[in-house]
Design a protein around this motif. Structure first.
Motif, short mmCIF file in Angstrom:
data_model
loop_
_atom_site.label_atom_id
_atom_site.label_comp_id
_atom_site.label_asym_id
_atom_site.label_seq_id
_atom_site.Cartn_x
_atom_site.Cartn_y
_atom_site.Cartn_z
N UNK A 26 11.37 -33.87 30.23
CA UNK A 26 11.91 -33.49 28.68
C UNK A 26 11.36 -34.47 27.70
N UNK A 27 10.71 -35.73 28.31
CA UNK A 27 10.41 -36.78 27.28
C UNK A 27 9.10 -36.31 26.62
N UNK A 28 9.21 -36.63 25.43
CA UNK A 28 7.69 -36.20 24.53
C UNK A 28 6.72 -37.27 25.12
N UNK A 29 5.63 -36.59 25.29
CA UNK A 29 4.34 -37.23 26.01
C UNK A 29 4.03 -38.36 24.97
N UNK A 30 4.11 -38.35 23.89
CA UNK A 30 3.73 -39.44 23.07
C UNK A 30 4.48 -40.75 23.22
N UNK A 31 5.61 -40.68 23.74
CA UNK A 31 6.53 -41.83 23.99
C UNK A 31 6.19 -42.74 25.17
N UNK A 32 5.14 -43.29 25.37
CA UNK A 32 4.53 -44.06 26.39
C UNK A 32 5.34 -45.29 26.54
N UNK A 33 6.08 -45.74 25.48
CA UNK A 33 6.93 -46.98 25.54
C UNK A 33 7.92 -47.25 26.48
N UNK A 34 8.40 -45.86 26.95
CA UNK A 34 9.46 -46.13 28.12
C UNK A 34 8.84 -46.22 29.38
N UNK A 35 7.65 -45.96 29.58
CA UNK A 35 7.07 -46.14 30.95
C UNK A 35 6.39 -47.66 30.80
#
Length: 224
Positions: A26-35
């Motif tokens: 469910x994470x927005x694909x734009x949110x690479x910061x979490x990875x």
């Protein structure tokens, strides 16, 4: 929560939580910061292999292709931190080139829900990784000044301690004495703010630089 744990020196405790969020469908694909953050925490948790896998996944499309969302700078900070932890000078250089135009900005992800000080910290970490000791010291100095002006007391202490470590690594004339002064200040701030783990870490580092701190570590007394 991640910011609080980072300031406390305890963020590695959240590596599995960060990885779970990063892998959520469910994470927005734009949110690479979490990875990127999960990779950074894996390094600090002592698992560089896991960190390398995460970094390869997040950087596969190329750093320039990563979306510039409201969490882009925190993502770059995490990539710089992880690159420093595993000694990836190539990744550090790529991050540095992208972040340089934004060096004067604060790192305030999302709607400024938290603040990790000045983006100069990112450049300081990338330069340390590349072996540019003079550049790292200069960037940490700017990070300390800018973060103090932001009124971010905990991150000012963190940047001050990291500036001291950069000075120790450079070891130019006068660097060691200045590092002791800066670490003493950072340690006092950590004690005053109740950042016990940071205070203990910085006192241990001081113990390697000064006889007074070494005595305090041995006896368990507090140095304020």
């Amino acid at each position: 929560l991640l910011t609080i744990r980072f300031i406390q020196g305890r963020d590695a405790e959240l590596v599995d939580t960060a990885a779970e969020i990063a892998g959520s469908p469910t994470l927005n694909p734009a949110e690479f910061s979490f990875q990127a953050t999960a990779a950074c925490l894996a390094v600090r948790a002592g698992d560089p292999g896991r960190a390398r896998t995460m970094l390869d996944q997040v950087t596969a499309p190329g750093l320039a292709a990563l979306p510039q969302s409201s969490t882009w700078l925190i993502g770059m900070l995490s990539l710089a931190d992880a690159a420093h932890g595993i000694g990836d000078a190539s990744l550090a250089r790529q991050v540095e080139e992208l972040v340089e135009p934004f060096a004067g900005l604060p790192i305030t992800p999302s709607l400024a829900v938290t603040c990790l000080g000045s983006a100069e910290r990112i450049l300081a970490l990338t330069r340390l990784t590349r072996g540019d000791q003079d550049g790292a010291v200069a960037a940490f100095e700017r990070a300390v000044d800018a973060t103090r002006l932001l009124g971010n007391r905990p991150m000012t202490a963190v940047n001050t301690a990291d500036l001291a470590l950069a000075l120790v690594a450079r070891n130019a004339p006068g660097d060691r004495a200045r590092a002791v002064e800066l670490l003493t200040s950072a340690h006092g701030e950590a004690v005053a703010m109740g950042l016990d783990r940071r205070a203990a870490q910085w006192l241990e580092t001081l113990a390697g630089l000064t006889e007074t701190a070494a005595t305090i570590v041995r006896t368990g007394r507090q140095w304020v």
